[in-house]
Design a protein around this motif. Structure first.
Motif, PDB file in Angstrom:
ATOM      1  N   THR A  62       0.821  -1.056  -0.022  1.00 18.48           N
ATOM      2  CA  THR A  62       0.073  -0.085   0.037  1.00 18.48           C
ATOM      3  C   THR A  62       0.753   1.247  -0.006  1.00 18.48           C
ATOM      4  OG1 THR A  62      -0.151   0.002   2.389  1.00 18.48           O
ATOM      5  CG2 THR A  62      -1.988  -1.226   1.163  1.00 18.48           C
ATOM      6  N   GLU A  63       2.016   1.171   0.395  1.00 15.73           N
ATOM      7  CA  GLU A  63       3.131   2.176   0.278  1.00 15.73           C
ATOM      8  C   GLU A  63       4.479   1.716  -0.118  1.00 15.73           C
ATOM      9  OE1 GLU A  63       2.246   5.635   3.610  1.00 15.73           O
ATOM     10  OE2 GLU A  63       1.959   3.751   4.709  1.00 15.73           O
ATOM     11  N   ALA A  64       5.145   2.452  -0.980  1.00 14.11           N
ATOM     12  CA  ALA A  64       6.534   2.223  -1.167  1.00 14.11           C
ATOM     13  C   ALA A  64       7.442   3.399  -1.484  1.00 14.11           C
ATOM     14  CB  ALA A  64       6.400   0.972  -2.230  1.00 14.11           C
ATOM     15  N   PRO A  65       8.760   3.237  -1.458  1.00 17.26           N
ATOM     16  CA  PRO A  65       9.472   4.479  -1.877  1.00 17.26           C
ATOM     17  C   PRO A  65       9.132   4.626  -3.221  1.00 17.26           C
ATOM     18  CG  PRO A  65      10.801   3.321  -0.255  1.00 17.26           C
ATOM     19  CD  PRO A  65       9.460   2.622  -0.692  1.00 17.26           C
ATOM     20  N   ALA A  66       9.226   5.866  -3.989  1.00 16.27           N
ATOM     21  CA  ALA A  66       8.787   6.183  -5.272  1.00 16.27           C
ATOM     22  C   ALA A  66      10.070   5.552  -6.273  1.00 16.27           C
ATOM     23  CB  ALA A  66       8.555   7.422  -5.768  1.00 16.27           C
ATOM     24  N   SER A  67      11.391   5.679  -5.608  1.00 16.59           N
ATOM     25  CA  SER A  67      12.562   5.522  -6.442  1.00 16.59           C
ATOM     26  C   SER A  67      13.164   4.263  -5.719  1.00 16.59           C
ATOM     27  CB  SER A  67      13.659   6.822  -6.522  1.00 16.59           C
ATOM     28  OG  SER A  67      14.848   6.294  -6.815  1.00 16.59           O
ATOM     29  N   PRO A  68      13.841   3.534  -6.798  1.00 18.84           N
ATOM     30  CA  PRO A  68      14.576   2.360  -6.053  1.00 18.84           C
ATOM     31  C   PRO A  68      15.566   2.764  -5.443  1.00 18.84           C
ATOM     32  CG  PRO A  68      14.131   1.984  -8.621  1.00 18.84           C
ATOM     33  CD  PRO A  68      13.480   3.255  -8.234  1.00 18.84           C
ATOM     34  N   ASP A  69      16.433   4.024  -5.872  1.00 18.58           N
ATOM     35  CA  ASP A  69      17.232   4.481  -5.139  1.00 18.58           C
ATOM     36  C   ASP A  69      17.204   5.086  -3.328  1.00 18.58           C
ATOM     37  OD1 ASP A  69      18.921   4.468  -7.546  1.00 18.58           O
ATOM     38  OD2 ASP A  69      18.450   6.639  -7.963  1.00 18.58           O
ATOM     39  N   ASP A  70      16.058   4.853  -3.286  1.00 18.08           N
ATOM     40  CA  ASP A  70      15.522   5.147  -1.661  1.00 18.08           C
ATOM     41  C   ASP A  70      15.559   3.809  -1.043  1.00 18.08           C
ATOM     42  OD1 ASP A  70      15.251   7.833  -2.013  1.00 18.08           O
ATOM     43  OD2 ASP A  70      13.394   7.910  -2.687  1.00 18.08           O
ATOM     44  N   GLY A  71      15.825   2.686  -1.499  1.00 16.89           N
ATOM     45  CA  GLY A  71      15.806   1.584  -0.644  1.00 16.89           C
ATOM     46  C   GLY A  71      14.269   0.853  -0.565  1.00 16.89           C
ATOM     47  N   GLY A  72      14.141   0.029   0.349  1.00 14.59           N
ATOM     48  CA  GLY A  72      13.054  -0.516   0.462  1.00 14.59           C
ATOM     49  C   GLY A  72      12.723  -1.692  -0.585  1.00 14.59           C
ATOM     50  N   LEU A  73      13.907  -2.338  -1.176  1.00 13.29           N
ATOM     51  CA  LEU A  73      13.747  -2.989  -2.182  1.00 13.29           C
ATOM     52  C   LEU A  73      13.856  -4.313  -1.732  1.00 13.29           C
ATOM     53  CD1 LEU A  73      16.536  -1.619  -4.580  1.00 13.29           C
ATOM     54  CD2 LEU A  73      13.944  -1.177  -4.816  1.00 13.29           C
ATOM     55  N   LEU A  74      12.847  -5.592  -2.558  1.00 12.55           N
ATOM     56  CA  LEU A  74      13.109  -6.769  -2.168  1.00 12.55           C
ATOM     57  C   LEU A  74      14.238  -7.280  -2.798  1.00 12.55           C
ATOM     58  CD1 LEU A  74      11.833  -9.584  -1.393  1.00 12.55           C
ATOM     59  CD2 LEU A  74      10.961  -9.682  -3.716  1.00 12.55           C
ATOM     60  N   GLU A  75      15.181  -7.743  -1.851  1.00 13.96           N
ATOM     61  CA  GLU A  75      16.380  -8.530  -2.474  1.00 13.96           C
ATOM     62  C   GLU A  75      16.201 -10.235  -2.225  1.00 13.96           C
ATOM     63  OE1 GLU A  75      20.780  -7.301  -2.512  1.00 13.96           O
ATOM     64  OE2 GLU A  75      20.076  -7.316  -0.727  1.00 13.96           O
ATOM     65  N   TYR A  76      16.297 -11.125  -3.279  1.00 15.26           N
ATOM     66  CA  TYR A  76      16.052 -12.490  -3.184  1.00 15.26           C
ATOM     67  C   TYR A  76      17.126 -13.248  -3.928  1.00 15.26           C
ATOM     68  CZ  TYR A  76      13.889 -11.946  -7.716  1.00 15.26           C
ATOM     69  OH  TYR A  76      13.474 -11.908  -8.990  1.00 15.26           O
ATOM     70  N   VAL A  77      17.025 -14.472  -3.546  1.00 12.36           N
ATOM     71  CA  VAL A  77      17.960 -15.697  -4.490  1.00 12.36           C
ATOM     72  C   VAL A  77      16.889 -16.678  -4.287  1.00 12.36           C
ATOM     73  CG1 VAL A  77      19.822 -16.920  -4.492  1.00 12.36           C
ATOM     74  CG2 VAL A  77      20.244 -14.649  -3.633  1.00 12.36           C
ATOM     75  N   GLY A 121      11.489  10.249   5.968  1.00 10.00           N
ATOM     76  CA  GLY A 121      10.307  10.373   5.400  1.00 10.00           C
ATOM     77  C   GLY A 121       9.597   9.397   4.505  1.00 10.00           C
ATOM     78  N   LEU A 122      10.393   8.492   4.202  1.00 10.12           N
ATOM     79  CA  LEU A 122       9.914   7.219   3.345  1.00 10.12           C
ATOM     80  C   LEU A 122       9.121   6.239   4.023  1.00 10.12           C
ATOM     81  CD1 LEU A 122      13.500   6.337   1.696  1.00 10.12           C
ATOM     82  CD2 LEU A 122      11.356   7.888   0.629  1.00 10.12           C
ATOM     83  N   ARG A 123       8.209   5.455   3.399  1.00  3.50           N
ATOM     84  CA  ARG A 123       7.317   4.597   3.930  1.00  3.50           C
ATOM     85  C   ARG A 123       7.304   3.322   2.978  1.00  3.50           C
ATOM     86  NH1 ARG A 123       4.067   5.494   8.489  1.00  3.50           N
ATOM     87  NH2 ARG A 123       2.646   4.041   7.494  1.00  3.50           N
ATOM     88  N   ARG A 124       7.240   2.251   3.818  1.00  2.47           N
ATOM     89  CA  ARG A 124       6.875   0.837   2.931  1.00  2.47           C
ATOM     90  C   ARG A 124       6.134   0.080   3.639  1.00  2.47           C
ATOM     91  NH1 ARG A 124       8.565  -4.533   2.291  1.00  2.47           N
ATOM     92  NH2 ARG A 124       9.293  -5.017   0.395  1.00  2.47           N
ATOM     93  N   THR A 125       4.720  -0.082   3.220  1.00  2.00           N
ATOM     94  CA  THR A 125       3.838  -0.883   4.324  1.00  2.00           C
ATOM     95  C   THR A 125       3.518  -1.987   3.103  1.00  2.00           C
ATOM     96  OG1 THR A 125       3.097   1.391   5.200  1.00  2.00           O
ATOM     97  CG2 THR A 125       1.512  -0.727   5.229  1.00  2.00           C
ATOM     98  N   VAL A 126       3.594  -3.057   3.771  1.00  2.00           N
ATOM     99  CA  VAL A 126       3.186  -4.365   3.340  1.00  2.00           C
ATOM    100  C   VAL A 126       2.064  -5.314   4.172  1.00  2.00           C
ATOM    101  CG1 VAL A 126       5.189  -4.415   1.716  1.00  2.00           C
ATOM    102  CG2 VAL A 126       5.074  -5.775   3.508  1.00  2.00           C
ATOM    103  N   LEU A 127       1.371  -6.031   3.380  1.00  3.53           N
ATOM    104  CA  LEU A 127       0.705  -6.819   4.021  1.00  3.53           C
ATOM    105  C   LEU A 127       1.112  -8.404   3.480  1.00  3.53           C
ATOM    106  CD1 LEU A 127      -1.585  -7.937   5.886  1.00  3.53           C
ATOM    107  CD2 LEU A 127      -3.267  -8.069   3.792  1.00  3.53           C
ATOM    108  N   ASN A 128       1.756  -9.191   4.354  1.00  3.05           N
ATOM    109  CA  ASN A 128       2.048 -10.464   3.990  1.00  3.05           C
ATOM    110  C   ASN A 128       1.131 -11.514   4.472  1.00  3.05           C
ATOM    111  OD1 ASN A 128       3.393 -13.066   3.977  1.00  3.05           O
ATOM    112  ND2 ASN A 128       5.344 -11.901   3.700  1.00  3.05           N
ATOM    113  N   ILE A 129       0.697 -12.284   3.415  1.00  4.49           N
ATOM    114  CA  ILE A 129      -0.281 -13.399   3.551  1.00  4.49           C
ATOM    115  C   ILE A 129       0.467 -14.693   3.202  1.00  4.49           C
ATOM    116  CG2 ILE A 129      -2.486 -14.257   3.172  1.00  4.49           C
ATOM    117  CD1 ILE A 129      -3.398 -11.575   2.057  1.00  4.49           C
ATOM    118  N   ALA A 130       0.400 -15.581   4.310  1.00  2.02           N
ATOM    119  CA  ALA A 130       1.171 -16.772   4.224  1.00  2.02           C
ATOM    120  C   ALA A 130       0.243 -18.031   4.059  1.00  2.02           C
ATOM    121  CB  ALA A 130       1.899 -16.871   5.773  1.00  2.02           C
ATOM    122  N   TYR A 131       0.474 -19.016   2.946  1.00  3.13           N
ATOM    123  CA  TYR A 131      -0.270 -20.129   2.837  1.00  3.13           C
ATOM    124  C   TYR A 131       0.479 -21.338   2.910  1.00  3.13           C
ATOM    125  CZ  TYR A 131      -3.074 -16.743   0.714  1.00  3.13           C
ATOM    126  OH  TYR A 131      -4.205 -15.721   0.379  1.00  3.13           O
TER     127      TYR A 131
END
Length: 223
Positions: A136-151, A194-204
């Motif tokens: 529902t909220e995320a930084p507008a630019s990738p340069d601001d962080g809040g990125l998913l990093e995954y392998v 001033g940045l916000r990252r808001t997520v809802l995680n639903i686990a199955y």
């Protein structure tokens, strides 16, 4: 309820290969506005976490969280969304698993809010195989962080520190599906105030797919 994407045969192939599938604009308009308002309301019930997980080599947790036991007691919208018949059919099509909501009442819904500079959700894998993460909220630019990093198909969390790691930027209304038990993942720190990252995680859950981790109990994380 939202209108979910068309079932494409390319989606399960992509998901099986990458352990991750971006679902851009999954929520929009009134659906996004309603979930945004609901998560903002629930955030007031959350608890601030700021610690390093010794069992995962000091991987940090700096965020405000709220667990599923509180969410289920306080919200009708989120359980309804998570169990929507059309959504479950889509997720089963993509994952090729017979999924159902995670049986642990704390972990089945989790609200995570990064809202201070350097907030982050450190390296981990999950007990349950499928995670649907809604923004529902995320930084507008990738340069601001809040990125998913995954392998994908990771044998070690250390692989997140190698060239095998991938990064993904998301916008409000986006979602992603993650094969969370075999995909090492973390969220990169917010890089300025001033940045916000808001997520809802639903686990199955899926039959025979849960595994024990060395992580602290969910109650420690979500309270």
């Amino acid at each position: 309820m939202p209108v979910w994407p068309v079932h494409s045969e390319e989606l399960p192939e992509h998901f099986a290969r990458d352990g991750y599938l971006r679902l851009p604009g999954l929520l929009a308009g009134q659906d996004l506005a309603e979930l945004t308002a609901e998560l903002r309301r629930l955030e007031g019930l959350g608890k601030r976490r700021d610690f390093a997980m010794a069992c995962m080599d000091g991987s940090p947790r700096r965020m405000t969280t709220l667990g599923g036991h509180v969410i289920a007691a306080e919200s009708g919208l989120i359980p309804q969304l998570a169990t929507d018949t059309a959504l479950l059919a889509l997720l089963q099509h993509i994952s090729r698993l017979e999924i159902s909501l995670a049986p642990d009442p704390v972990e089945r819904f989790v609200l995570n809010v990064l809202h201070q500079e350097s907030d982050t959700h450190g390296a981990h894998v999950d007990d349950y195989p499928i995670a649907l993460v809604l923004f529902t909220e995320a930084p507008a630019s990738p340069d601001d962080g809040g990125l998913l990093e995954y392998v994908p198909h990771a044998s070690s969390l250390d692989q997140l520190n190698t060239s095998a790691a991938r990064r993904a930027h998301h916008a409000p209304g986006d979602a992603y599906l993650l094969r969370a038990d075999t995909t090492a993942h973390r969220v990169t720190p917010l890089r300025r105030p001033g940045l916000r990252r808001t997520v809802l995680n639903i686990a199955y859950a899926a039959p025979g797919r849960e595994h024990a981790t060395t992580a602290p109990s969910a109650a420690l994380l979500y309270g």
